[in-house]
Motif scaffolding. Structure first.
Motif, PDB file in Angstrom:
ATOM      1  N   ALA A  43      36.868 117.002  72.452  1.00 33.48           N
ATOM      2  CA  ALA A  43      35.538 116.632  71.961  1.00 33.48           C
ATOM      3  C   ALA A  43      34.588 116.435  73.136  1.00 33.48           C
ATOM      4  CB  ALA A  43      35.631 115.372  71.109  1.00 33.48           C
ATOM      5  N   ALA A  44      35.094 115.875  74.227  1.00 34.29           N
ATOM      6  CA  ALA A  44      34.263 115.591  75.401  1.00 34.29           C
ATOM      7  C   ALA A  44      33.898 116.848  76.186  1.00 34.29           C
ATOM      8  CB  ALA A  44      34.977 114.596  76.315  1.00 34.29           C
ATOM      9  N   PRO A  98      37.086 116.512  65.057  1.00 32.21           N
ATOM     10  CA  PRO A  98      36.504 116.865  63.750  1.00 32.21           C
ATOM     11  C   PRO A  98      34.982 116.983  63.768  1.00 32.21           C
ATOM     12  CG  PRO A  98      37.286 114.602  63.736  1.00 32.21           C
ATOM     13  CD  PRO A  98      37.748 115.214  65.020  1.00 32.21           C
ATOM     14  N   ALA A  99      34.308 116.228  64.606  1.00 32.34           N
ATOM     15  CA  ALA A  99      32.841 116.294  64.641  1.00 32.34           C
ATOM     16  C   ALA A  99      32.374 117.668  65.119  1.00 32.34           C
ATOM     17  CB  ALA A  99      32.278 115.190  65.530  1.00 32.34           C
ATOM     18  N   GLN A 100      33.043 118.225  66.133  1.00 34.81           N
ATOM     19  CA  GLN A 100      32.666 119.537  66.637  1.00 34.81           C
ATOM     20  C   GLN A 100      32.966 120.619  65.601  1.00 34.81           C
ATOM     21  OE1 GLN A 100      34.128 117.160  68.450  1.00 34.81           O
ATOM     22  NE2 GLN A 100      32.407 116.789  69.823  1.00 34.81           N
ATOM     23  N   ALA A 101      34.103 120.496  64.919  1.00 32.28           N
ATOM     24  CA  ALA A 101      34.438 121.464  63.876  1.00 32.28           C
ATOM     25  C   ALA A 101      33.407 121.408  62.750  1.00 32.28           C
ATOM     26  CB  ALA A 101      35.842 121.198  63.341  1.00 32.28           C
ATOM     27  N   ALA A 102      33.040 120.207  62.339  1.00 31.40           N
ATOM     28  CA  ALA A 102      32.052 120.050  61.264  1.00 31.40           C
ATOM     29  C   ALA A 102      30.690 120.576  61.694  1.00 31.40           C
ATOM     30  CB  ALA A 102      31.952 118.585  60.851  1.00 31.40           C
ATOM     31  N   ALA A 103      30.307 120.308  62.919  1.00 32.45           N
ATOM     32  CA  ALA A 103      29.001 120.756  63.417  1.00 32.45           C
ATOM     33  C   ALA A 103      28.887 122.279  63.413  1.00 32.45           C
ATOM     34  CB  ALA A 103      28.759 120.216  64.826  1.00 32.45           C
ATOM     35  N   LYS A 119      25.089 129.686  72.240  1.00 34.95           N
ATOM     36  CA  LYS A 119      24.731 130.058  70.869  1.00 34.95           C
ATOM     37  C   LYS A 119      25.817 130.916  70.239  1.00 34.95           C
ATOM     38  CE  LYS A 119      19.808 129.677  71.546  1.00 34.95           C
ATOM     39  NZ  LYS A 119      19.965 128.390  72.097  1.00 34.95           N
ATOM     40  N   GLU A 120      26.075 130.657  68.962  1.00 29.53           N
ATOM     41  CA  GLU A 120      27.048 131.463  68.229  1.00 29.53           C
ATOM     42  C   GLU A 120      26.494 132.864  68.032  1.00 29.53           C
ATOM     43  OE1 GLU A 120      29.027 131.764  63.788  1.00 29.53           O
ATOM     44  OE2 GLU A 120      28.565 129.763  64.550  1.00 29.53           O
ATOM     45  N   VAL A 121      27.293 133.875  68.402  1.00 33.12           N
ATOM     46  CA  VAL A 121      26.877 135.259  68.189  1.00 33.12           C
ATOM     47  C   VAL A 121      27.784 135.994  67.208  1.00 33.12           C
ATOM     48  CG1 VAL A 121      25.661 135.473  70.383  1.00 33.12           C
ATOM     49  CG2 VAL A 121      28.063 136.088  70.268  1.00 33.12           C
TER      50      VAL A 121
END
Length: 143
Positions: A43-44, A98-103, A119-121
């Protein structure tokens, strides 16, 4: 110069274009910047890994209880070995972060996301063999 985030300590390293990236070592911890192993994100370290790397980053969102994730793990590693140092491969345990997965809207695993400049491509869900992972990254990287 290309910024490369160390997979061991998350320090940002500037790699000169005339230096072979596959031989580069971290200036802080002296570990190789590329080892043919997917980087284990936390997460960090997640945000820094996707925003500060000067190369595309493919993140495999996975969990230990997921059978298809375990099946794909060695294939993801083979793809990393085939594509480094042009592309960073990394894994994020959705149970530990979980926060990163949810984001990022992860609803099924395994899911791979290709990031460029943070950015997601491209996104792909489901287990794939190494050859298909490599082809997906190449095709998605053109866009």
């Amino acid at each position: 110069m290309t910024d490369i985030v160390c997979p061991a300590c998350a320090a940002v390293n500037r790699v000169p274009p005339d230096k072979p990236a596959h031989e580069a070592r971290c200036g802080k911890c002296h570990q190789p910047l590329f080892s043919g192993q997917p980087a284990e994100l936390t997460a960090a370290s997640f945000d820094k890994a996707i925003t500060r790397n000067g190369i595309p980053v493919v993140v495999d969102f996975w969990a230990d209880w997921c059978g298809p994730c375990k099946t794909m793990a060695p294939e993801f590693k083979k793809a990393a070995q085939a594509m480094e140092p042009a592309v960073r491969f990394a894994k994020l345990d959705t149970e530990a972060a979980p926060a990163q997965a949810a984001a990022h809207g992860i609803r099924s695993i395994p899911t791979m996301i290709l990031f460029k400049d943070g950015k997601e491509v491209a996104r792909q869900s489901g287990a794939m063999p190494a050859g298909q992972i490599v082809q997906w990254v190449r095709d998605a990287g053109r866009g």
